[in-house]
Scaffold this motif. Structure first.
Motif, mmCIF file in Angstrom:
data_model
loop_
_atom_site.group_PDB
_atom_site.id
_atom_site.type_symbol
_atom_site.label_atom_id
_atom_site.label_comp_id
_atom_site.label_asym_id
_atom_site.label_seq_id
_atom_site.Cartn_x
_atom_site.Cartn_y
_atom_site.Cartn_z
ATOM 1 N N HIS B 164 0.808 -1.221 0.000
ATOM 2 C CA HIS B 164 0.000 0.000 0.000
ATOM 3 C C HIS B 164 0.840 1.270 0.000
ATOM 4 O O HIS B 164 0.598 2.171 -0.793
ATOM 5 C CB HIS B 164 -0.934 0.017 1.215
ATOM 6 N N CYS B 174 -7.353 1.650 -5.612
ATOM 7 C CA CYS B 174 -7.766 0.348 -5.066
ATOM 8 C C CYS B 174 -8.054 -0.689 -6.153
ATOM 9 O O CYS B 174 -7.595 -1.826 -6.077
ATOM 10 C CB CYS B 174 -9.011 0.499 -4.202
ATOM 11 N N CYS B 177 -5.566 -3.128 -7.966
ATOM 12 C CA CYS B 177 -5.088 -4.377 -7.361
ATOM 13 C C CYS B 177 -6.200 -5.267 -6.815
ATOM 14 O O CYS B 177 -6.010 -6.468 -6.710
ATOM 15 C CB CYS B 177 -4.136 -4.074 -6.218
ATOM 16 N N HIS B 178 -7.328 -4.684 -6.428
ATOM 17 C CA HIS B 178 -8.344 -5.489 -5.739
ATOM 18 C C HIS B 178 -9.495 -5.917 -6.640
ATOM 19 O O HIS B 178 -10.655 -5.894 -6.225
ATOM 20 C CB HIS B 178 -8.861 -4.746 -4.508
#
Lengths: 152, 211
Positions: B164, B174, B177-178
């Motif tokens: 992070h 965000c 990656c998510h």
């Protein structure tokens, strides 16, 4: 008798109404199926013991030669499907530099006939067949196991 | 028309009022207020999870998948529902999203995703659009709940904490990656098998920082 049949008609009418009002096709729920559509009789699985997953840590020491290293991090929500392999999103040779993960061993590129592929072989696709995460649990039986000499 | 001088604004308004009558104008005004109230109520109603899963397309696929994730059930019992992640809270983006959602009604009527097979076949397209939307607004919906300025890196796992801090200085967001945080992912091209060669390519799945 009369009352009953009237009730029945009412119920029938209501059911008809409901079925015409509901939108679109209705699917039969449930039932596990294989990719080719065969029914699968899966036994009821017992729910897992409420162990807490260990906190992420540095790689864990290996105990014997050719041991698949243990997974030193949480794996909740990491799915491996035909369409996407979450583990390889961090552990592949193209991704490991960015994610800081250990790259998959080159041994994983070999098929069972000894042919070298350009990426992991199908027999290594499901990582958790061999690599397992850890919970903080006591050994079930006492033992005197000592790690192999060469990797101690 | 080209030869006519454009009339002044006040003159045009006056002419318009004279044309349709003062009473009508007043009536329109009241109707506006009533419509507004009703409109907001409708907005509220369509912003609830029960509304979203009223359609089996949403219920049998994405909702079922989401039930196994941390945003449905977690130790603190705080849930993120469908609109929390999919419908902007700010007025203008919200209206835009709602208007776009009329496509979903059309899709419902035409049955574009009315079987699990059709849903799977269409998933990559839908996911790609949703990723693009989140990328463009810097994952605003995630950040409505998760404020990274208050991330406690001492408590986060070491992978998250390490990733992070560097990511945010590089300007990553965000959704970079998510992906797949709440649902099954569509096919992704990971160069493992030719089956998924048509899947989300690396530059879409792991876009570089910035827009």
């Amino acid at each position: 008798m009369k009352n009953k049949s009237r009730l029945f008609t009412a119920a029938l009418a209501a059911a008809l109404m409901a079925s015409t009002l509901s939108w679109g096709p209705v699917h039969a729920e449930g039932g596990l199926k294989s990719l080719r559509g065969a029914e699968i009789q899966a036994p009821e699985t017992e729910s897992a013991d409420p162990f807490k997953a260990m906190k992420d840590s540095a790689p864990i020491e290996r105990d014997y030669v050719q041991q698949p290293p243990l997974i030193p991090h949480k794996t909740d929500g990491y799915t491996v499907t035909m369409k996407y392999n979450k583990c390889m999103d961090c552990h592949s040779w193209t991704r490991y530099k960015e994610t800081g993960a250990t790259k998959v061993s080159l041994t994983h590129f070999k098929t069972r006939d000894g042919q070298e592929l350009s990426n992991i072989s199908p027999r290594r696709y499901f990582c958790q067949q061999c690599h397992v995460p850890q919970v903080d649990a006591k050994p079930l039986v006492a033992n005197k196991f000592k790690p192999a000499e060469g990797i101690r | 028309m080209e030869n006519n001088k454009p009339a002044g604004l006040t003159a045009r308004v006056r002419a318009w009022v004279a044309g349709i009558g003062v009473v009508t104008v007043l009536g329109l005004f009241v109707a506006g207020i009533v419509f507004w109230g009703g409109f907001n109520t409708a907005m509220e109603m369509t912003n609830r999870e029960e509304f979203c899963i009223g359609c089996h397309e949403m219920k049998n696929n994405v909702y079922a998948e989401y039930q196994n994730t941390v945003h449905y059930s977690n130790r603190s019992g705080v849930r993120a529902t469908c609109p929390d992640c999919h419908v902007p809270k700010e007025w203008v983006p919200k209206i835009i999203r709602k208007v776009q959602a009329s496509k979903e009604v059309w899709g419902k009527i035409t049955g574009i995703v009315d079987t699990p097979e059709k849903f799977e076949a269409h998933r990559l397209e839908m996911a790609t659009r949703e990723w693009a939307r989140m990328k463009a607004n810097n994952s605003q919906e995630c950040r409505n709940c998760h404020n990274f300025e208050y991330f406690d890196y001492a408590v986060q796992g070491r992978r998250g904490a390490n990733t992070h801090q560097q990511a945010f200085t590089e300007g990553k967001t965000c959704i970079d990656c998510h992906k797949g945080i709440a649902h099954k992912l569509p096919e992704v091209d990971q160069s493992i098998t030719p089956i998924n060669a048509e899947g989300a390519p690396p530059q879409v799945f792991h876009p570089p920082a910035g827009k």
